[in-house]
Structure formats: C-alpha cells, structure tokens
Design a protein around this motif. Structure first.
Motif, PDB file in Angstrom:
ATOM      1  N   THR A  72       0.788  -1.070  -0.100  1.00  0.00           N
ATOM      2  CA  THR A  72      -0.018  -0.118  -0.052  1.00  0.00           C
ATOM      3  C   THR A  72       1.060   1.209  -0.081  1.00  0.00           C
ATOM      4  O   THR A  72       2.114   1.217  -0.089  1.00  0.00           O
ATOM      5  CB  THR A  72      -0.877   0.027   1.319  1.00  0.00           C
ATOM      6  N   LEU A  73       0.412   2.469   0.292  1.00  0.00           N
ATOM      7  CA  LEU A  73       0.851   3.652   0.182  1.00  0.00           C
ATOM      8  C   LEU A  73       1.448   4.032   1.666  1.00  0.00           C
ATOM      9  O   LEU A  73       2.171   5.159   1.984  1.00  0.00           O
ATOM     10  CB  LEU A  73       0.377   4.969  -0.293  1.00  0.00           C
ATOM     11  N   LYS A  74       1.506   3.163   2.595  1.00  0.00           N
ATOM     12  CA  LYS A  74       1.469   3.290   4.087  1.00  0.00           C
ATOM     13  C   LYS A  74       3.138   3.532   4.213  1.00  0.00           C
ATOM     14  O   LYS A  74       3.320   4.730   4.935  1.00  0.00           O
ATOM     15  CB  LYS A  74       1.309   2.224   4.754  1.00  0.00           C
ATOM     16  N   LEU A  75       3.947   2.873   3.538  1.00  0.00           N
ATOM     17  CA  LEU A  75       5.484   3.112   3.853  1.00  0.00           C
ATOM     18  C   LEU A  75       5.678   4.829   3.214  1.00  0.00           C
ATOM     19  O   LEU A  75       6.664   5.333   3.876  1.00  0.00           O
ATOM     20  CB  LEU A  75       6.292   1.994   3.130  1.00  0.00           C
ATOM     21  N   PHE A  76       5.067   5.048   1.852  1.00  0.00           N
ATOM     22  CA  PHE A  76       5.336   6.386   1.369  1.00  0.00           C
ATOM     23  C   PHE A  76       4.732   7.303   2.126  1.00  0.00           C
ATOM     24  O   PHE A  76       5.518   8.401   2.430  1.00  0.00           O
ATOM     25  CB  PHE A  76       4.487   6.325   0.172  1.00  0.00           C
ATOM     26  N   GLU A  77       3.687   7.074   2.865  1.00  0.00           N
ATOM     27  CA  GLU A  77       3.256   8.135   4.040  1.00  0.00           C
ATOM     28  C   GLU A  77       3.979   8.150   5.027  1.00  0.00           C
ATOM     29  O   GLU A  77       4.339   9.686   5.568  1.00  0.00           O
ATOM     30  CB  GLU A  77       1.611   7.800   4.511  1.00  0.00           C
ATOM     31  N   LEU A  78       4.689   7.303   5.514  1.00  0.00           N
ATOM     32  CA  LEU A  78       5.541   7.254   6.637  1.00  0.00           C
ATOM     33  C   LEU A  78       6.794   8.265   6.229  1.00  0.00           C
ATOM     34  O   LEU A  78       7.478   9.033   7.040  1.00  0.00           O
ATOM     35  CB  LEU A  78       6.002   5.954   7.219  1.00  0.00           C
ATOM     36  N   SER A  79       7.487   7.808   5.274  1.00  0.00           N
ATOM     37  CA  SER A  79       8.516   8.506   4.834  1.00  0.00           C
ATOM     38  C   SER A  79       8.127   9.987   4.761  1.00  0.00           C
ATOM     39  O   SER A  79       9.101  11.009   4.702  1.00  0.00           O
ATOM     40  CB  SER A  79       9.234   7.775   3.273  1.00  0.00           C
ATOM     41  N   SER A  80       7.059  10.622   3.809  1.00  0.00           N
ATOM     42  CA  SER A  80       6.822  11.799   3.759  1.00  0.00           C
ATOM     43  C   SER A  80       6.576  12.618   4.803  1.00  0.00           C
ATOM     44  O   SER A  80       7.061  13.580   5.081  1.00  0.00           O
ATOM     45  CB  SER A  80       5.360  11.663   2.965  1.00  0.00           C
ATOM     46  N   HIS A  81       5.891  11.878   6.104  1.00  0.00           N
ATOM     47  CA  HIS A  81       5.972  12.564   7.472  1.00  0.00           C
ATOM     48  C   HIS A  81       7.277  12.711   7.873  1.00  0.00           C
ATOM     49  O   HIS A  81       7.889  13.996   8.192  1.00  0.00           O
ATOM     50  CB  HIS A  81       5.110  11.753   8.195  1.00  0.00           C
ATOM     51  N   SER A  82       8.169  11.780   7.577  1.00  0.00           N
ATOM     52  CA  SER A  82       9.786  12.105   7.983  1.00  0.00           C
ATOM     53  C   SER A  82      10.494  13.163   7.377  1.00  0.00           C
ATOM     54  O   SER A  82      11.324  13.945   8.018  1.00  0.00           O
ATOM     55  CB  SER A  82      10.295  10.858   8.072  1.00  0.00           C
ATOM     56  N   LEU A  83       9.790  13.431   6.009  1.00  0.00           N
ATOM     57  CA  LEU A  83      10.627  14.297   5.168  1.00  0.00           C
ATOM     58  C   LEU A  83      10.256  15.734   5.540  1.00  0.00           C
ATOM     59  O   LEU A  83      10.919  16.784   5.393  1.00  0.00           O
ATOM     60  CB  LEU A  83      10.381  14.152   3.632  1.00  0.00           C
ATOM     61  N   GLU A  84       8.930  15.606   6.062  1.00  0.00           N
ATOM     62  CA  GLU A  84       8.423  17.252   6.668  1.00  0.00           C
ATOM     63  C   GLU A  84       9.430  17.853   7.720  1.00  0.00           C
ATOM     64  O   GLU A  84       9.232  18.876   7.937  1.00  0.00           O
ATOM     65  CB  GLU A  84       7.018  16.849   7.062  1.00  0.00           C
ATOM     66  N   HIS A  85       9.962  16.669   8.488  1.00  0.00           N
ATOM     67  CA  HIS A  85      10.738  17.464   9.596  1.00  0.00           C
ATOM     68  C   HIS A  85      12.186  17.498   9.079  1.00  0.00           C
ATOM     69  O   HIS A  85      13.196  17.882  10.250  1.00  0.00           O
ATOM     70  CB  HIS A  85      10.631  16.364  10.562  1.00  0.00           C
TER      71      HIS A  85
END
Length: 260
Positions: A72-85
């Motif tokens: 699914t896109l769950k891993l992408f969502e996690l990486s996206s959240h980390s990149l926001e910081h």
C-alpha cells in the motif's frame, strides 16, 4: 560506555524477514505466499502470518480473494512525514562548508518569497574581498543566480504571475529590464541545469547557482557560490558548477528526490 553497548547486537530474524518481504514486494507489483516464502526462505505458514499482520497494520493489501499481495502507500506516507521534519539548512551546511574550504569563496542557500529570494544560510568567503550579505537578506529573483534556478523549471505563465507586480530596476548595466528578457534566459538556465548572475546584482561580482529539489521533483531552493570577477577563470567556473551541482544533487536525494 557499558559492556552491553560494546556487545554486537544480534539481528532479530523475524524483523529481517519482514523487511525482506517488503523489499520483495517493492520490486514486484504483487507476489503470492509461495513466491515470497521462496524469496525469504521461510515456510509459507510463517510468511502468511507476517502478511496478515502487515495487512492488518495497513502496509500490504491482498488482491481480492487471491493469494497475491502488494504494498500500500503506508510506507510512502511514513517517509513523507519524516521528510516534513528534515531541516534543509542542516542538510546543506556540511556540503557548503566543504565547498567553502575548497574554494574559499562565499556560498548561499536561498529560497523564494514572493518576487524575492531570501538567504537562509551562508558561508563567508575566506578572502578580504568578498560579497556583503546576511542571512535573512533579500534580492530580486530576476537579477540573481538563485532566483533563476528557482524559476527556470516553471511555466512561462507561472513566472509571469510571480513577477506581474515587479519593477525591473537596474542594479547594474547588465540587469534584466523586462520579464521577456528574463524569460529568454530562463530557457538557457533550464537546459544547462544551473544559473549565473553575471554582474547583474552587483558590479564586479559573479554568482553561480544550482537547484535543490524536493521529493516531488520541485525546485525548492538554490545553492550558490559568489566570487569577484577578478578571480574568474574558465577552469574555476567549470569546477564551481560541478561542485554546486554535485552538492545540490546530494541534498535533493536526502530530501527524497530520486531524479537528481
């Protein structure tokens, strides 16, 4: 450091198998339990339990009632959240420091704010004759190398909208005086992959900039090197371009851009 920290940590086999499954699914559109069990060299019953747990957590999906699974896109969502910081300055600082030591020239990290660039970090030149600038300082987009790389990959309509209310004031005899003149140069900047301020902002000063991209491939900042024209040579210029493009590419990849 205590004895426990000195001991080599043994990998947890189940965790390694979970990541092996994730890697396998990342490389293929979908895989069945039998295929995955062969790849990770684990029994089908164990792989099935892993997959059901990962499915429950939202990391994989089961394709209908089939025996095939995909990510699914769950891993992408996690990486996206980390990149926001991710702190852009913290990422860029070591590269800028290294280039500064190699060239002894001034470096700047800049972003767009309206029709200006804003310097968010700088490394001072080690020479007495150097550019006068400050963090938080502003300069026009149309007369700076950073401004050019920030806009070069945008559409003409976008650039015209950004600069619609801008007065093209001549800082030097080489400053762009119209948006049409500026747009013509942006075509060259996009083709070359770097921008140049050839005494357009300040007489006797040249500046080269390379674009920094985010995870979506958008230019979000520019990395520049400034030097007086009296220190210019064609060999130095080519070396500076290579150093900036290499550093900007590495920073972009740390921000999640895969095409830099």
């Amino acid at each position: 450091m205590n004895e426990e920290n000195n001991q080599q940590i043994e990998p947890v086999s189940s965790v390694m198998k979970v990541f092996a499954i994730l890697n396998a699914l990342a490389e293929k559109k979908s895989l069945g339990v039998t295929e995955l069990s062969q790849i990770v060299m684990t029994s089908k019953s164990t792989v099935y339990r892993f997959l059901q747990t990962m499915k429950m957590l939202g990391f994989v999906r089961q394709e209908g009632d089939d025996d095939r699974y995909s990510l699914t896109l769950k891993l992408f969502e996690l990486s996206s959240h980390s990149l926001e910081h991710v702190d852009l300055v913290s990422l860029a600082e070591p590269y800028m420091a290294t280039i500064g030591e190699q060239t002894k020239e001034a470096l700047h990290l800049g972003i767009r704010d309206g029709d200006n660039i804003v310097y968010i970090f700088k490394v001072d030149a080690q020479y007495n004759l150097r550019m006068q600038s400050r963090i938080g300082g502003r300069n026009p987009l149309y007369s700076t190398a950073i401004g050019k790389v920030l806009l070069a990959e945008r559409s003409e309509e976008y650039v015209r909208e950004v600069l619609a209310q801008t007065d093209f004031l001549p800082s030097t005899a080489k400053t762009h005086l119209s948006i049409d003149s500026f747009l013509a140069e942006l075509i060259e900047v996009k083709a070359k992959g770097y921008g140049v301020d050839n005494e357009e902002q300040e007489e006797g000063l040249r500046c080269i900039a390379a674009p920094i991209y985010d995870r979506l491939g958008n230019v979000i900042a520019g990395l520049s090197l400034s030097f007086p024209t009296l220190r210019y040579t064609p060999e130095k210029f080519e070396n500076y371009v290579a150093l900036l493009q290499d550093a900007a590419g590495k920073i972009s990849r740390k921000l999640g851009c895969m095409n830099s």
